[in-house]
Design a protein around this motif. Sequence first.
Motif, PDB file in Angstrom:
ATOM      1  N   UNK A 103       4.734  -6.135  -1.131  1.00 18.45           N
ATOM      2  CA  UNK A 103       3.316  -6.346  -0.813  1.00 18.45           C
ATOM      3  C   UNK A 103       2.976  -7.833  -0.791  1.00 18.45           C
ATOM      4  N   UNK A 104       3.470  -8.532  -1.822  1.00 16.84           N
ATOM      5  CA  UNK A 104       3.165  -9.958  -1.910  1.00 16.84           C
ATOM      6  C   UNK A 104       3.836 -10.743  -0.794  1.00 16.84           C
ATOM      7  N   UNK A 107       1.704 -10.283   2.039  1.00 17.56           N
ATOM      8  CA  UNK A 107       0.452 -11.004   1.811  1.00 17.56           C
ATOM      9  C   UNK A 107       0.623 -12.491   2.133  1.00 17.56           C
ATOM     10  N   UNK A 108       1.681 -13.100   1.573  1.00 15.27           N
ATOM     11  CA  UNK A 108       1.895 -14.538   1.801  1.00 15.27           C
ATOM     12  C   UNK A 108       2.103 -14.835   3.284  1.00 15.27           C
ATOM     13  N   UNK A 160      -2.343  -7.852   8.345  1.00 15.47           N
ATOM     14  CA  UNK A 160      -1.216  -7.142   7.711  1.00 15.47           C
ATOM     15  C   UNK A 160      -0.842  -5.909   8.533  1.00 15.47           C
TER      16      UNK A 160
END
Lengths: 167, 201
Positions: A103-104, A107-108, A160
């Motif tokens: 997820x991160x 996100x980044x 996303x």
Amino acid sequence: MKETENIFLTLINQHAAIIHKISKMYMNDAEEQRDLFQEMVLQLLKAYPSFKGNSKFTTWMYRVCVNTALIYLKKDRRKVDKTPFDIHTDVIDVNENEGKEEKLTYLYAAVQELNEIEKALIFLFLENQSHREIAENLGISEGNARVKLNRTKEKLQFIIKKNGYEF
Amino acid sequence: MNFDDLKKEWNAETTEGSNISSDMLKIKQSHTPIDKIRAKMKHEFFYQLAFLVFMVFIPFIAEFSVALNQLYFMTYAIICGFTAYYFLKFYRFYKNSYDMSMDTRKNILWFYYEMKLNIELYKALTYIIVFIIVGFMSAYFLIEKATVFAKILTRLSIVYILLNCFITVLIIGLITELWAWYCYGKYLKQVKKVVDELDYE
């Protein structure tokens, strides 16, 4: 002077994650993340004498780091300064975490498509700041902070999703 | 998309190995737009200083007449006066520290107006020096090359002469603006972009 530096080092090492996360949000390239990281540490050191303890250390750190990231100029890679130092910062490549913190990672990657202020909004939101705190940090009204944050969250969701991920 | 889950992961993210050593505190070179402008202005100060030193020798090289010599040194003194005045202002700008712990709006606006003000000062100094030099050059032709100059003037109409003066002023203005934009404009543009993003509702 040495003692002040030691106290400063202890404090920022306790909260180094703030600097680390901001550099990853504002810069895509590992080397640029490292440069921004250094710049934030430098600006924190310069601003440290003005920290009177009236607010939490992290609140003060958020401001200095976000402000630095907003106006930071990327180094001209043809003229990078050759200051020797031993950097022990674990600057993580966006793809490095795949599988671990998916997820991160997404996100980044997605925040790279946001503008500078939107990045600041998302960062402060993820750091559990309330609308009022976000507004105070950015110097805008609480209502404006709420509207901007909602728009940014929608934009982020869209990016996303566009990148083929949903959570 | 669940932002609460995302927050949890965000807060759980570890940054192991992220140790800031005392060596990192030795770095002194900043990369904010204002530091870049300050560094460039510092360089320009030394070029300007070298130019002023060189100017002292011009009358000896060009072998001016006594009258022109007096005029030249008066012009030189005026240029030195203006340069000293403006560089004193630039020096204060150079020494003026900034406070990154202000809220973002105050911080960005401070950067923006401080930079804008100093770029305008820089342009003002350039205009003043260039026009003083143009004024001196005109005096040079009137005094030293009076006969040649008179001959040229009789052949040209007043409209043509005025038009030339006007175009010269325009060209000087354009070069100054372009030079200032080339040297400092991109930094101002970057900060202005952030100001606009902050103001956008």
